[in-house]
Design a protein around this motif. Structure first.
Motif, PDB file in Angstrom:
ATOM      1  N   LYS A  85       0.857  -1.185   0.000  1.00  0.00           N
ATOM      2  CA  LYS A  85       0.000   0.000   0.000  1.00  0.00           C
ATOM      3  C   LYS A  85       0.889   1.230   0.000  1.00  0.00           C
ATOM      4  CE  LYS A  85      -3.906  -2.113   2.374  1.00  0.00           C
ATOM      5  NZ  LYS A  85      -4.743  -2.085   3.577  1.00  0.00           N
ATOM      6  N   ASN A  86       0.474   2.228  -0.752  1.00  0.00           N
ATOM      7  CA  ASN A  86       1.260   3.448  -0.891  1.00  0.00           C
ATOM      8  C   ASN A  86       0.409   4.682  -0.636  1.00  0.00           C
ATOM      9  OD1 ASN A  86       3.925   2.426  -1.949  1.00  0.00           O
ATOM     10  ND2 ASN A  86       2.518   1.476  -3.396  1.00  0.00           N
ATOM     11  N   LEU A  87       1.088   5.768  -0.365  1.00  0.00           N
ATOM     12  CA  LEU A  87       0.449   7.063  -0.176  1.00  0.00           C
ATOM     13  C   LEU A  87       0.757   7.941  -1.383  1.00  0.00           C
ATOM     14  CD1 LEU A  87       1.624   7.761   3.496  1.00  0.00           C
ATOM     15  CD2 LEU A  87      -0.630   6.902   2.786  1.00  0.00           C
ATOM     16  N   LEU A  88      -0.204   8.734  -1.800  1.00  0.00           N
ATOM     17  CA  LEU A  88       0.073   9.758  -2.787  1.00  0.00           C
ATOM     18  C   LEU A  88       0.709  10.938  -2.067  1.00  0.00           C
ATOM     19  CD1 LEU A  88      -3.232   9.504  -4.840  1.00  0.00           C
ATOM     20  CD2 LEU A  88      -0.997   8.505  -5.370  1.00  0.00           C
ATOM     21  N   GLU A  89       1.237  11.876  -2.814  1.00  0.00           N
ATOM     22  CA  GLU A  89       1.993  12.962  -2.194  1.00  0.00           C
ATOM     23  C   GLU A  89       1.170  13.745  -1.177  1.00  0.00           C
ATOM     24  OE1 GLU A  89       4.929  16.679  -3.294  1.00  0.00           O
ATOM     25  OE2 GLU A  89       3.939  15.598  -4.899  1.00  0.00           O
ATOM     26  N   ASP A  90      -0.087  14.073  -1.489  1.00  0.00           N
ATOM     27  CA  ASP A  90      -0.901  14.837  -0.531  1.00  0.00           C
ATOM     28  C   ASP A  90      -1.191  14.024   0.730  1.00  0.00           C
ATOM     29  OD1 ASP A  90      -2.566  13.148  -2.042  1.00  0.00           O
ATOM     30  OD2 ASP A  90      -4.303  14.461  -1.842  1.00  0.00           O
ATOM     31  N   GLU A  91      -1.381  12.716   0.579  1.00  0.00           N
ATOM     32  CA  GLU A  91      -1.576  11.861   1.747  1.00  0.00           C
ATOM     33  C   GLU A  91      -0.304  11.791   2.590  1.00  0.00           C
ATOM     34  OE1 GLU A  91      -4.672   8.522   0.041  1.00  0.00           O
ATOM     35  OE2 GLU A  91      -2.567   8.408  -0.584  1.00  0.00           O
ATOM     36  N   ALA A  92       0.846  11.685   1.929  1.00  0.00           N
ATOM     37  CA  ALA A  92       2.123  11.618   2.639  1.00  0.00           C
ATOM     38  C   ALA A  92       2.379  12.905   3.424  1.00  0.00           C
ATOM     39  CB  ALA A  92       3.260  11.366   1.654  1.00  0.00           C
ATOM     40  N   ILE A  93       2.000  14.035   2.857  1.00  0.00           N
ATOM     41  CA  ILE A  93       2.169  15.310   3.559  1.00  0.00           C
ATOM     42  C   ILE A  93       1.318  15.329   4.823  1.00  0.00           C
ATOM     43  CG2 ILE A  93       1.672  17.797   3.414  1.00  0.00           C
ATOM     44  CD1 ILE A  93       2.518  17.552   0.405  1.00  0.00           C
ATOM     45  N   THR A  94       0.095  14.842   4.728  1.00  0.00           N
ATOM     46  CA  THR A  94      -0.796  14.810   5.891  1.00  0.00           C
ATOM     47  C   THR A  94      -0.282  13.834   6.953  1.00  0.00           C
ATOM     48  OG1 THR A  94      -2.692  15.338   4.498  1.00  0.00           O
ATOM     49  CG2 THR A  94      -3.166  14.366   6.647  1.00  0.00           C
ATOM     50  N   VAL A  95       0.014  12.611   6.538  1.00  0.00           N
ATOM     51  CA  VAL A  95       0.462  11.583   7.476  1.00  0.00           C
ATOM     52  C   VAL A  95       1.812  11.955   8.079  1.00  0.00           C
ATOM     53  CG1 VAL A  95       1.195   9.176   7.662  1.00  0.00           C
ATOM     54  CG2 VAL A  95      -0.858   9.738   6.378  1.00  0.00           C
ATOM     55  N   GLY A  96       2.773  12.316   7.234  1.00  0.00           N
ATOM     56  CA  GLY A  96       4.102  12.691   7.713  1.00  0.00           C
ATOM     57  C   GLY A  96       4.094  13.968   8.520  1.00  0.00           C
ATOM     58  N   GLY A  97       3.176  14.875   8.194  1.00  0.00           N
ATOM     59  CA  GLY A  97       3.072  16.119   8.945  1.00  0.00           C
ATOM     60  C   GLY A  97       2.519  15.912  10.346  1.00  0.00           C
ATOM     61  N   ALA A  98       1.699  14.884  10.504  1.00  0.00           N
ATOM     62  CA  ALA A  98       1.127  14.583  11.820  1.00  0.00           C
ATOM     63  C   ALA A  98       2.095  13.798  12.694  1.00  0.00           C
ATOM     64  CB  ALA A  98      -0.178  13.807  11.653  1.00  0.00           C
ATOM     65  N   ASN A  99       2.908  12.929  12.066  1.00  0.00           N
ATOM     66  CA  ASN A  99       3.844  12.101  12.826  1.00  0.00           C
ATOM     67  C   ASN A  99       4.950  11.648  11.876  1.00  0.00           C
ATOM     68  OD1 ASN A  99       5.254  10.180  14.266  1.00  0.00           O
ATOM     69  ND2 ASN A  99       3.477   8.916  14.747  1.00  0.00           N
ATOM     70  N   HIS A 100       6.130  12.234  12.010  1.00  0.00           N
ATOM     71  CA  HIS A 100       7.220  11.873  11.094  1.00  0.00           C
ATOM     72  C   HIS A 100       7.706  10.437  11.299  1.00  0.00           C
ATOM     73  CE1 HIS A 100       9.664  12.986  14.595  1.00  0.00           C
ATOM     74  NE2 HIS A 100      10.615  12.253  14.056  1.00  0.00           N
ATOM     75  N   SER A 101       7.321   9.814  12.389  1.00  0.00           N
ATOM     76  CA  SER A 101       7.682   8.414  12.654  1.00  0.00           C
ATOM     77  C   SER A 101       6.470   7.496  12.483  1.00  0.00           C
ATOM     78  CB  SER A 101       8.249   8.274  14.070  1.00  0.00           C
ATOM     79  OG  SER A 101       9.450   8.976  14.193  1.00  0.00           O
ATOM     80  N   HIS A 102       5.546   7.881  11.607  1.00  0.00           N
ATOM     81  CA  HIS A 102       4.294   7.119  11.469  1.00  0.00           C
ATOM     82  C   HIS A 102       4.520   5.662  11.090  1.00  0.00           C
ATOM     83  CE1 HIS A 102       4.210   6.984   7.032  1.00  0.00           C
ATOM     84  NE2 HIS A 102       4.903   8.099   7.141  1.00  0.00           N
ATOM     85  N   ALA A 103       5.504   5.364  10.243  1.00  0.00           N
ATOM     86  CA  ALA A 103       5.728   3.979   9.819  1.00  0.00           C
ATOM     87  C   ALA A 103       6.258   3.135  10.971  1.00  0.00           C
ATOM     88  CB  ALA A 103       6.684   3.942   8.629  1.00  0.00           C
ATOM     89  N   THR A 104       7.168   3.694  11.751  1.00  0.00           N
ATOM     90  CA  THR A 104       7.684   2.986  12.925  1.00  0.00           C
ATOM     91  C   THR A 104       6.584   2.813  13.964  1.00  0.00           C
ATOM     92  OG1 THR A 104       9.880   3.900  12.519  1.00  0.00           O
ATOM     93  CG2 THR A 104       9.465   3.020  14.723  1.00  0.00           C
ATOM     94  N   GLN A 105       5.783   3.856  14.172  1.00  0.00           N
ATOM     95  CA  GLN A 105       4.668   3.793  15.127  1.00  0.00           C
ATOM     96  C   GLN A 105       3.678   2.712  14.719  1.00  0.00           C
ATOM     97  OE1 GLN A 105       4.229   6.242  17.879  1.00  0.00           O
ATOM     98  NE2 GLN A 105       3.018   4.492  18.543  1.00  0.00           N
ATOM     99  N   ASP A 106       3.352   2.644  13.434  1.00  0.00           N
ATOM    100  CA  ASP A 106       2.424   1.636  12.934  1.00  0.00           C
ATOM    101  C   ASP A 106       2.960   0.224  13.171  1.00  0.00           C
ATOM    102  OD1 ASP A 106       0.119   0.742  11.014  1.00  0.00           O
ATOM    103  OD2 ASP A 106       1.951  -0.159  10.190  1.00  0.00           O
ATOM    104  N   LEU A 107       4.247   0.027  12.912  1.00  0.00           N
ATOM    105  CA  LEU A 107       4.856  -1.284  13.113  1.00  0.00           C
ATOM    106  C   LEU A 107       4.825  -1.673  14.585  1.00  0.00           C
ATOM    107  CD1 LEU A 107       6.359  -3.517  11.514  1.00  0.00           C
ATOM    108  CD2 LEU A 107       8.478  -2.345  12.101  1.00  0.00           C
ATOM    109  N   TYR A 108       5.232  -0.763  15.439  1.00  0.00           N
ATOM    110  CA  TYR A 108       5.252  -1.025  16.887  1.00  0.00           C
ATOM    111  C   TYR A 108       3.841  -1.316  17.406  1.00  0.00           C
ATOM    112  CZ  TYR A 108       6.328  -0.472  21.833  1.00  0.00           C
ATOM    113  OH  TYR A 108       6.477  -0.686  23.180  1.00  0.00           O
ATOM    114  N   ASP A 109       2.886  -0.480  17.033  1.00  0.00           N
ATOM    115  CA  ASP A 109       1.500  -0.654  17.509  1.00  0.00           C
ATOM    116  C   ASP A 109       0.886  -1.949  16.988  1.00  0.00           C
ATOM    117  OD1 ASP A 109       1.766   1.770  18.824  1.00  0.00           O
ATOM    118  OD2 ASP A 109       0.543   2.900  17.378  1.00  0.00           O
TER     119      ASP A 109
END
Length: 187
Positions: A85-109
């Motif tokens: 699954k991938n994010l488009l640029e606008d989605e990445a800006i939203t997700v990354g802007g809310a939590n720059h460690s979102h991928a690590t957080q998702d894996l841990y959770d």
């Protein structure tokens, strides 16, 4: 040596520490043989949603040596069982802007919740004697091996079923030590 030049091109500006696209484009424009890598880096597939939904593969070619001493070149590929699954640029800006460690957080959770991420391991294998029969250099890190010529072979899986207690001691020290390699696999 072009690899250090490529790494340098991907670095941010030494004064401002801001990534500058012209550096990357300048490198690729002067090295047409790297067009494959350029298209891979700038394709339209998107940005990985998180680590659980991301393919993984080795850049380098390794050598497998069997018990009889026979060597084969190998490329490793990890495919997530939950799909890519991938994010488009606008989605990445939203997700990354809310939590720059979102991928690590998702894996841990996900691991903490018992939703264990899993990847299937595939390899591509080549006899070193066949190295010169292709119209590309199979040892060039900017090239991928065509799957119609060297098909993916399933060999195993990896399931992350436990979060670690000390990232440095249990992960970083192991992952960044080039002397740690599984017996039978060589550089």
């Amino acid at each position: 040596m072009k690899f250090p030049d490529m790494v340098h091109a991907l670095k941010p500006n030494p004064k401002s520490h801001i990534q500058e696209n012209w550096r990357i484009l300048d490198f690729f424009s002067h090295h047409p043989e790297s067009l494959h890598m350029f298209t891979f880096l700038f394709d339209d597939i998107g940005i990985p949603q998180d680590y659980r939904h991301m393919d993984g593969s080795g850049v380098h070619t390794y050598t497998l040596i069997d018990k009889a001493g026979k060597a084969h070149y190998v490329k490793f590929h990890w495919k997530p069982t939950c799909g890519v699954k991938n994010l488009l640029e606008d989605e990445a800006i939203t997700v990354g802007g809310a939590n720059h460690s979102h991928a690590t957080q998702d894996l841990y959770d996900s691991i903490a919740a018992g939703n264990y991420p899993e990847w299937k391991l595939f390899i591509q294998v080549m006899d070193p004697a066949d190295e010169n029969r292709f119209d590309f250099n199979p040892l060039d890190v900017t090239k991928t091996w065509p799957e119609d010529i060297l098909p993916l072979q399933p060999v195993g899986r990896m399931v992350l079923s436990k979060n670690i207690d000390n990232f440095f001691a249990e992960n970083e020290q192991l992952a960044f030590c080039p002397s740690i390699i599984v017996p039978g696999i060589y550089y």
